[in-house]
Write a protein that holds these residues in place. Structure first.
Motif, short mmCIF file in Angstrom:
data_model
loop_
_atom_site.label_atom_id
_atom_site.label_comp_id
_atom_site.label_asym_id
_atom_site.label_seq_id
_atom_site.Cartn_x
_atom_site.Cartn_y
_atom_site.Cartn_z
N GLY A 117 39.65 84.94 23.35
CA GLY A 117 38.63 85.94 23.03
C GLY A 117 37.26 85.36 22.80
N GLN A 118 36.93 84.19 23.06
CA GLN A 118 35.61 83.52 22.87
C GLN A 118 35.13 83.32 24.02
OE1 GLN A 118 35.83 81.02 19.62
NE2 GLN A 118 36.53 82.64 18.10
N SER A 119 35.65 82.68 25.10
CA SER A 119 35.46 82.08 26.30
C SER A 119 36.29 82.48 27.30
CB SER A 119 35.27 80.49 26.01
OG SER A 119 36.37 79.97 25.87
N ASP A 120 36.24 81.72 28.36
CA ASP A 120 37.12 82.05 29.91
C ASP A 120 38.22 81.13 29.62
OD1 ASP A 120 35.36 83.81 30.70
OD2 ASP A 120 34.28 82.34 31.82
N ARG A 121 38.55 80.42 28.83
CA ARG A 121 39.67 79.49 28.77
C ARG A 121 40.81 80.05 28.15
NH1 ARG A 121 40.96 76.49 24.07
NH2 ARG A 121 39.52 76.91 22.31
N THR A 122 42.00 79.84 28.58
CA THR A 122 43.27 80.17 27.82
C THR A 122 43.45 79.40 26.72
OG1 THR A 122 44.67 79.37 29.67
CG2 THR A 122 43.72 81.73 29.84
N VAL A 123 44.56 79.98 25.94
CA VAL A 123 45.49 79.04 24.70
C VAL A 123 46.86 79.53 25.08
CG1 VAL A 123 43.05 78.72 23.60
CG2 VAL A 123 44.64 80.58 23.04
N TRP A 124 47.63 78.52 24.35
CA TRP A 124 49.00 78.84 24.39
C TRP A 124 49.39 79.79 23.22
CZ3 TRP A 124 52.35 78.17 28.06
CH2 TRP A 124 52.05 77.25 29.22
N HIS A 125 50.22 80.68 23.38
CA HIS A 125 50.67 81.63 22.28
C HIS A 125 51.83 81.69 22.13
CE1 HIS A 125 50.20 85.11 19.51
NE2 HIS A 125 51.43 85.66 20.19
N SER A 126 52.35 81.50 20.93
CA SER A 126 54.26 81.31 20.74
C SER A 126 54.50 82.21 20.05
CB SER A 126 54.43 79.98 20.45
OG SER A 126 53.94 79.45 19.16
N THR A 127 55.70 82.85 20.01
CA THR A 127 56.20 83.89 19.08
C THR A 127 57.79 83.52 19.02
OG1 THR A 127 54.65 85.64 19.66
CG2 THR A 127 56.70 86.46 18.90
N HIS A 128 58.02 83.35 17.59
CA HIS A 128 59.35 83.15 17.44
C HIS A 128 59.91 84.53 16.79
CE1 HIS A 128 58.72 78.58 17.36
NE2 HIS A 128 57.38 79.06 17.26
N ARG A 129 61.26 84.69 17.19
CA ARG A 129 61.85 85.98 16.66
C ARG A 129 63.32 85.49 16.07
NH1 ARG A 129 59.12 90.61 16.56
NH2 ARG A 129 57.29 90.70 17.90
N MET A 130 63.80 85.92 15.18
CA MET A 130 65.20 85.52 14.87
C MET A 130 65.86 86.78 14.13
SD MET A 130 63.62 82.05 13.16
CE MET A 130 62.10 82.90 13.09
N ARG A 131 67.12 86.98 14.24
CA ARG A 131 67.82 88.11 13.74
C ARG A 131 69.26 87.40 13.22
NH1 ARG A 131 68.31 93.66 16.56
NH2 ARG A 131 66.35 94.06 15.50
N TRP A 132 69.68 87.87 12.01
CA TRP A 132 70.83 87.51 11.48
C TRP A 132 71.65 88.79 11.10
CZ3 TRP A 132 66.54 85.19 9.97
CH2 TRP A 132 66.28 83.69 10.45
#
Length: 667
Positions: free
Chosen positions: A516-531
């Motif tokens: 969102g600030q430069s041309d580089r990419t960053v790793w984005h992680s999403t954890h989802r859990m369900r019981w």
């Protein structure tokens, strides 16, 4: 709201005397899909198909392979085993006999019981016209949605706002005679769209008409009006349902070949004209189709089309101005040979627009989007099913020679363990207007990847499903302006002791996005859990408790939690379903999904973010043998905002309530 709360308490108090009232298959289908993988269109089409199959169940003893392939939850191996069992042992007399088919797990057996019946084994023949008129059944559904609030757009001042009133309503009628003949129509009106005026002089904003005749000797299927097609793995033609990664495990080796009527309210992904399937030889069939339909499009200043719109909304003067301002003509054919577990097919599709499609190529992720007026695609699909393994795939090219391929292999290691691997390569230049297949980015383009999954059922009560998926995008995507990678992993465990069902699910998605600030990419992680813990009886009440959690980490961190409960019961001919939940998230990235029982042919899988509570109550009453009335009231109270939504959808309140009314008549 106090009255609604009292009704909810009454429902829970009466559960001890209850009988199961909601559509039973809804409890099971949740295990096959995840909400974040189902876009609104695919979810509605799946629910529409299952709702229709419920009202017109298949006679399993007279079913052909094509009939069984209409059931989206069966694997190729299970279809093969069902056909072999019927051929060897004759008609199935009771549902308990399905346990003799080893590949059918308890979930599939329960689902089958919802959509099939054990009738006579004679094959269905085309009825005489007199019998069609005499023995057919009428099915009519009318639904009205009443919002108990006003949106900003509901006040039209002649320039801004919605052209119509705030109510949503639709009709669906079908006349069917067994599996041989059906005809019907669907009429739908979204909230804000004009009714008998303002550009909709014929009343409803959306209509769909269709007629279908099946099994008339050489002519296996003749469909006229609006319809949907699916061939092979969907690299050339699939404007039917899409399937997510969890469902991929349940479609081992499936290659589609079907023509369905378009009875859905979805304004996208259908063809209009006629399609016919001919049985040329006992193992060889051919399908030909032709279509002409109007499309909605956003136009450039030079009159070319910038984007094709699929929402179907015509609420404002701007949206109404885009209605039907482009036309598409399409024609094609599919040839299929199937024998002794082997199936081979070939597909050709040609499409022509009356305007040039000219997207904005300055945006990197649109650089290779479809452009032009003429499009051609050719593909071949193949597969083989054995009791120990199966493989399937498709290879396709477009008019410019760009390639797309998908291949899968499944291995039945033993009765309790099956493994699956899927490889796909979709060229960044490949273009197909009707492609819909397995992908991470939602498009059959600009993606390659390798998927591996396992389905392990060591006992009849315990089941473990897991997958991992590596994805590479060689060109820019919507949220990354350069090449990017992604990893997706999930594990789900289910234990069914008696009438209980306990399940747990964990999913980890890691992908590269722009910072969102430069041309580089960053790793984005999403954890989802369900019981979840659910209790249900074949003849009795049912209830469930569920906890969902999400955690998203990138340049900033978001988390979310939702606790929910639902219950269903019945007293004589009155059925009730109640749902209540509390949610709290710190941002949209950690949004949470929950499933609500909805009206017939309605998909209710809302997403929540922020902080608040959601509760609903649905009552369904039978009036005589042919008529049923349903009422649902749903309320969402937000604790973190004084207004809901933005723009013309803005509600100047922190709470919103909707009431749904439905009449279903079947004779």
């Amino acid at each position: 709201m106090k009255r609604i709360s009292c009704l909810l308490l009454l429902v829970f108090a009466l559960m001890a005397k209850a009988q199961d009232g909601q559509r039973s298959w809804e409890r099971y289908i949740e295990e096959l899909v995840t909400a974040e993988e189902l876009d609104a269109g695919s979810g509605e089409l799946m629910y529409d198909l299952l709702g229709e199959l419920e009202s017109q169940p298949v006679n399993i003893n007279a079913a052909t392979r094509d009939d069984l392939e209409r059931l989206p939850f069966l694997t190729e191996q299970q279809i093969e085993d069902l056909c072999a069992y019927l051929y060897r042992y004759g008609p199935i007399k009771t549902p308990g006999e399905l346990q003799m088919i080893a590949s059918l797990d308890p979930l599939r057996r329960k689902l089958l019981e919802c959509f099939v019946y054990m009738g006579e084994g004679d094959k269905v023949s085309v009825p005489a016209m007199g019998d069609v008129l005499k023995y057919g059944r009428h099915d009519l559904t009318a639904t009205l949605k009443v919002p108990c609030y006003n949106r900003k757009g509901d006040r039209y001042d002649g320039r801004n706002g919605y052209l119509g009133y705030k109510y949503k309503h639709w009709l669906r009628y079908q006349y069917a005679c067994g599996e041989a003949f059906k005809a019907g129509f669907t009429a739908a009106q979204d909230a804000g769209e004009p009714f008998f005026g303002g550009g909709n002089g014929w009343g409803y904003d959306y209509y769909s008409f269709y007629v279908q005749l099946r099994r008339t000797g050489v002519l296996e299927n003749l469909t006229a009006g609006r319809y949907r097609l699916a061939f092979g793995a969907g690299l050339v033609m699939n404007n039917d349902m899409g399937y997510g990664k969890l469902a991929m495990l349940d479609r081992l080796g499936r290659n589609a070949c079907h023509v369905r009527v378009h009875s859905s309210r979805s304004a996208a992904n259908y063809l209009q004209g006629a399609a016919a399937t001919f049985r040329l030889l006992p193992r060889l069939s051919a399908t030909a189709f032709a279509s002409y339909r109007r499309l909605d499009a956003t136009l450039n200043e030079d009159g070319t089309a910038a984007t094709l719109l699929k929402t179907g909304y015509h609420r404002t003067p701007a949206e109404m101005g885009k209605k039907n301002n482009m036309a598409a003509t399409a024609a094609g054919a599919h040839l299929r040979y199937a024998a002794h577990g082997l199936h081979i097919g070939a597909t050709a599709v040609y499409t022509q627009f009356d305007r040039q499609l000219n997207p904005n190529r300055k945006q990197p992720y649109r650089r290779f989007h479809a452009a032009g007026t003429r499009f051609m695609n050719l593909g071949t699909n193949y597969g083989y099913t054995h009791r120990l393994f199966n493989f399937a795939g498709e290879a396709a090219v477009d008019g410019n020679g760009a390639l797309a391929t998908l291949n899968s292999i499944g291995i039945n290691v033993c009765r309790s363990l099956s493994l699956m691997a899927v490889h796909r390569f979709y060229s960044l230049r490949y273009t197909s207007l009707y492609a819909n297949s397995y992908s991470d980015g939602g498009h059959v383009q600009n993606e390659s990847g390798l998927y591996a999954g396992a389905d392990w059922q060591p006992t009849r009560r315990f089941r473990l499903k897991l997958y991992t998926d590596f994805v590479y995008h060689p060109w820019a995507t919507y949220d990354a302006t350069q090449a990017s990678q992604a990893f997706d992993n999930m594990i789900q465990a289910t234990w069914q002791p008696g009438n209980w069902e306990l399940s747990a699910r964990y999913r980890l998605r890691i992908r590269q996005k722009d910072d969102g600030q430069s041309d580089r990419t960053v790793w984005h992680s999403t954890h989802r859990m369900r019981w979840s813990a659910a209790y249900g009886q074949a003849q009795g009440w049912n209830a469930a408790l569920q906890a969902d959690a999400a955690y998203a980490a990138s340049l900033q961190r978001d988390w979310g939690l939702m606790l929910s409960a639902r219950a269903g019961c019945s007293l004589s001919r009155l059925h009730a379903d109640a749902h209540a939940g509390y949610f709290r998230t710190t941002g949209y990235e950690s949004r949470l999904y929950t499933y609500e029982y909805g009206m017939r042919y309605d998909m209710a899988y809302p997403a929540f973010y922020g902080e608040g509570i959601r509760y609903s109550l649905m009552l369904r009453a039978g009036v005589g043998r042919s008529l049923s009335l349903s009422v649902k009231v749903g309320v969402t109270d937000y604790f973190d905002r004084p207004v809901i939504g933005s723009g013309l959808q803005q509600i100047n309140a922190s709470s919103m309530a909707d009431a749904d009314l439905q009449l279903h008549w079947r004779l």
